[in-house]
Design a protein around this motif. Structure first.
Motif, mmCIF file in Angstrom:
data_model
loop_
_atom_site.group_PDB
_atom_site.id
_atom_site.type_symbol
_atom_site.label_atom_id
_atom_site.label_comp_id
_atom_site.label_asym_id
_atom_site.label_seq_id
_atom_site.Cartn_x
_atom_site.Cartn_y
_atom_site.Cartn_z
ATOM 1 N N ALA A 81 9.473 2.947 -0.044
ATOM 2 C CA ALA A 81 10.665 2.124 -0.176
ATOM 3 C C ALA A 81 10.354 0.728 0.348
ATOM 4 O O ALA A 81 9.578 0.564 1.291
ATOM 5 C CB ALA A 81 11.819 2.736 0.607
ATOM 6 N N ARG A 82 10.951 -0.259 -0.268
ATOM 7 C CA ARG A 82 10.709 -1.628 0.159
ATOM 8 C C ARG A 82 11.432 -1.895 1.493
ATOM 9 O O ARG A 82 12.645 -1.743 1.599
ATOM 10 C CB ARG A 82 11.228 -2.608 -0.892
ATOM 11 N N PHE A 83 10.667 -2.230 2.512
ATOM 12 C CA PHE A 83 11.278 -2.665 3.768
ATOM 13 C C PHE A 83 10.279 -3.515 4.535
ATOM 14 O O PHE A 83 9.064 -3.331 4.450
ATOM 15 C CB PHE A 83 11.772 -1.485 4.617
ATOM 16 N N ALA A 84 10.820 -4.476 5.271
ATOM 17 C CA ALA A 84 9.996 -5.456 5.977
ATOM 18 C C ALA A 84 9.173 -4.774 7.063
ATOM 19 O O ALA A 84 9.654 -3.883 7.763
ATOM 20 C CB ALA A 84 10.877 -6.541 6.579
ATOM 21 N N GLY A 85 7.931 -5.195 7.188
ATOM 22 C CA GLY A 85 7.089 -4.711 8.267
ATOM 23 C C GLY A 85 6.313 -3.449 7.974
ATOM 24 O O GLY A 85 5.609 -2.948 8.853
ATOM 25 N N SER A 86 6.421 -2.915 6.768
ATOM 26 C CA SER A 86 5.681 -1.699 6.453
ATOM 27 C C SER A 86 4.174 -1.956 6.515
ATOM 28 O O SER A 86 3.668 -2.901 5.901
ATOM 29 C CB SER A 86 6.051 -1.195 5.054
ATOM 30 N N GLU A 87 3.460 -1.121 7.254
ATOM 31 C CA GLU A 87 2.012 -1.257 7.381
ATOM 32 C C GLU A 87 1.245 -0.335 6.446
ATOM 33 O O GLU A 87 0.021 -0.346 6.434
ATOM 34 C CB GLU A 87 1.595 -0.981 8.839
ATOM 35 N N THR A 88 1.955 0.465 5.680
ATOM 36 C CA THR A 88 1.287 1.417 4.783
ATOM 37 C C THR A 88 1.631 1.162 3.322
ATOM 38 O O THR A 88 1.287 1.970 2.461
ATOM 39 C CB THR A 88 1.653 2.862 5.170
ATOM 40 N N THR A 89 2.311 0.053 3.033
ATOM 41 C CA THR A 89 2.556 -0.365 1.656
ATOM 42 C C THR A 89 1.402 -1.270 1.242
ATOM 43 O O THR A 89 1.151 -2.294 1.879
ATOM 44 C CB THR A 89 3.887 -1.114 1.540
ATOM 45 N N ALA A 90 0.685 -0.873 0.197
ATOM 46 C CA ALA A 90 -0.515 -1.591 -0.227
ATOM 47 C C ALA A 90 -0.371 -2.054 -1.672
ATOM 48 O O ALA A 90 0.644 -1.810 -2.326
ATOM 49 C CB ALA A 90 -1.738 -0.695 -0.063
ATOM 50 N N GLU A 91 -1.419 -2.691 -2.178
ATOM 51 C CA GLU A 91 -1.377 -3.241 -3.531
ATOM 52 C C GLU A 91 -1.118 -2.165 -4.578
ATOM 53 O O GLU A 91 -0.433 -2.395 -5.558
ATOM 54 C CB GLU A 91 -2.695 -3.957 -3.832
ATOM 55 N N GLY A 92 -1.662 -0.962 -4.371
ATOM 56 C CA GLY A 92 -1.496 0.099 -5.351
ATOM 57 C C GLY A 92 -0.268 0.968 -5.153
ATOM 58 O O GLY A 92 -0.054 1.906 -5.919
ATOM 59 N N THR A 93 0.542 0.677 -4.157
ATOM 60 C CA THR A 93 1.726 1.487 -3.867
ATOM 61 C C THR A 93 2.830 1.225 -4.884
ATOM 62 O O THR A 93 3.087 0.073 -5.243
ATOM 63 C CB THR A 93 2.249 1.169 -2.456
ATOM 64 N N PHE A 94 3.497 2.288 -5.327
ATOM 65 C CA PHE A 94 4.701 2.133 -6.131
ATOM 66 C C PHE A 94 5.854 1.877 -5.164
ATOM 67 O O PHE A 94 6.252 2.764 -4.406
ATOM 68 C CB PHE A 94 4.967 3.391 -6.966
ATOM 69 N N VAL A 95 6.376 0.668 -5.178
ATOM 70 C CA VAL A 95 7.422 0.254 -4.250
ATOM 71 C C VAL A 95 8.772 0.341 -4.962
ATOM 72 O O VAL A 95 8.927 -0.146 -6.089
ATOM 73 C CB VAL A 95 7.169 -1.175 -3.736
ATOM 74 N N PHE A 96 9.745 0.965 -4.300
ATOM 75 C CA PHE A 96 11.054 1.139 -4.917
ATOM 76 C C PHE A 96 12.160 0.593 -4.026
ATOM 77 O O PHE A 96 11.995 0.455 -2.814
ATOM 78 C CB PHE A 96 11.303 2.609 -5.270
ATOM 79 N N ASP A 97 13.279 0.285 -4.654
ATOM 80 C CA ASP A 97 14.396 -0.335 -3.958
ATOM 81 C C ASP A 97 15.601 0.590 -3.815
ATOM 82 O O ASP A 97 16.689 0.149 -3.443
ATOM 83 C CB ASP A 97 14.828 -1.609 -4.698
ATOM 84 N N THR A 98 15.408 1.859 -4.101
ATOM 85 C CA THR A 98 16.459 2.850 -3.914
ATOM 86 C C THR A 98 16.201 3.591 -2.599
ATOM 87 O O THR A 98 15.132 3.438 -1.993
ATOM 88 C CB THR A 98 16.467 3.841 -5.086
ATOM 89 N N PRO A 99 17.144 4.418 -2.137
ATOM 90 C CA PRO A 99 16.942 5.107 -0.859
ATOM 91 C C PRO A 99 15.870 6.188 -0.888
ATOM 92 O O PRO A 99 15.404 6.626 0.165
ATOM 93 C CB PRO A 99 18.317 5.730 -0.570
ATOM 94 N N ASP A 100 15.483 6.643 -2.082
ATOM 95 C CA ASP A 100 14.537 7.742 -2.178
ATOM 96 C C ASP A 100 13.738 7.632 -3.468
ATOM 97 O O ASP A 100 14.146 6.955 -4.423
ATOM 98 C CB ASP A 100 15.259 9.093 -2.121
#
Length: 271
Positions: A81-100
């Motif tokens: 999920a998209r949130f500020a400060g995430s240290e495990t979101t990388a270039e290849g991560t599927f980032v989503f804007d929903t709660p789950d």
């Protein structure tokens, strides 16, 4: 995963309660050939569970927190999920804007389907409806539950029906919670009786039972297009280890789990 999501069907299988040590031993001994042929290098990856029992772990998994590699990190995640400060979101991560993740995949055009197993997916009490309630389509029958000696093959039959009834152009996210490893599992060991009870050996026999039928699930999921599969445990369980029995406790047998992800090529066979 940004390239996979939207182009591939997705399969998530949680082998509920499966211990890492038992899974690793059976793979090394050639006792789970249908799973092992898909495991990278023929072996499970050792990971740490995001929770010590089904409900907590699946809430985390559906939020994008899959079991974490059992080595110092940080470890990039497949989904986040998209949130500020995430240290495990990388270039290849599927980032989503929903709660789950489930609702994110629905928003991306996927048909989201849950085939439940243990009680947290049976939709009987309100608590048993929380996790299935994330999905557009849910399935649970008594023959899918922990008390059924044929639970997994019944689940696979339902999965085959789900895939067959889906329009060819509709992408599928299929989640299967496999209850066969969970107590009671004594009936998976030939010759065992209720008086014998559950043990590490019956737990292993249950995994062999799952392996005998999982090829059908992989065949169904790869029948329409290339699929990406995640197969893992949500947590382990103790069989008298250091005096502990069961799970929802902080023991190595509970926190250490097997994990694998891989692609299923179109037309993969059940064997």
């Amino acid at each position: 995963m940004g390239e996979v999501v939207g182009s591939h069907d997705l399969l998530l299988v949680t082998l509920d309660t499966l211990r890492y040590d038992v899974a690793a031993e059976l793979a090394a001994a050639g006792r789970i050939p249908h799973l092992a042929r898909h495991l990278p290098g023929g072996a499970w990856e050792k990971r740490h569970a995001p929770g010590s029992f089904t409900y907590a772990s699946h809430q985390a998994i559906f939020a994008g927190f899959l079991p974490t590699p059992a080595s110092p990190g940080p470890h990039p995640r497949l989904f986040a999920a998209r949130f500020a400060g995430s240290e495990t979101t990388a270039e290849g991560t599927f980032v989503f804007d929903t709660p789950d993740l489930v609702s994110a995949l629905a928003a991306a055009g996927y048909r989201t389907v849950c085939i439940g197993g243990v009680g947290f997916f049976n939709k009987r009490p309100p608590l048993g409806s929380v996790l299935p309630g994330l999905f557009q389509e849910t399935h649970w029958e008594p023959e899918f539950g922990v008390a059924s000696p044929t639970s997994f093959e019944s689940q696979v039959t339902r999965a085959e029906q789900v895939v067959a009834e889906l329009p060819p152009d509709r992408k599928l996210f299929l989640f299967v919670n496999v209850p066969a490893l969970h107590q009671p599992n004594w009936f998976h060991l030939p010759g065992a009786t209720p008086e014998d009870g559950d043990s590490r050996a019956t737990h292993a026999a249950a995994l062999e039972y799952v392996d005998a039928h999982i090829g059908r699930l992989f065949t169904a999921m790869s029948s329409r297009r290339r699929a990406f599969a995640i197969v893992c445990s949500d947590h382990g369980t103790a069989y008298g280890d250091d005096g502990f029995t069961g799970h929802r406790l902080g023991h190595e047998s509970v926190w250490t789990v097997p994990y694998a992800h891989f692609f299923l090529e179109p037309g993969a066979t059940a064997r």
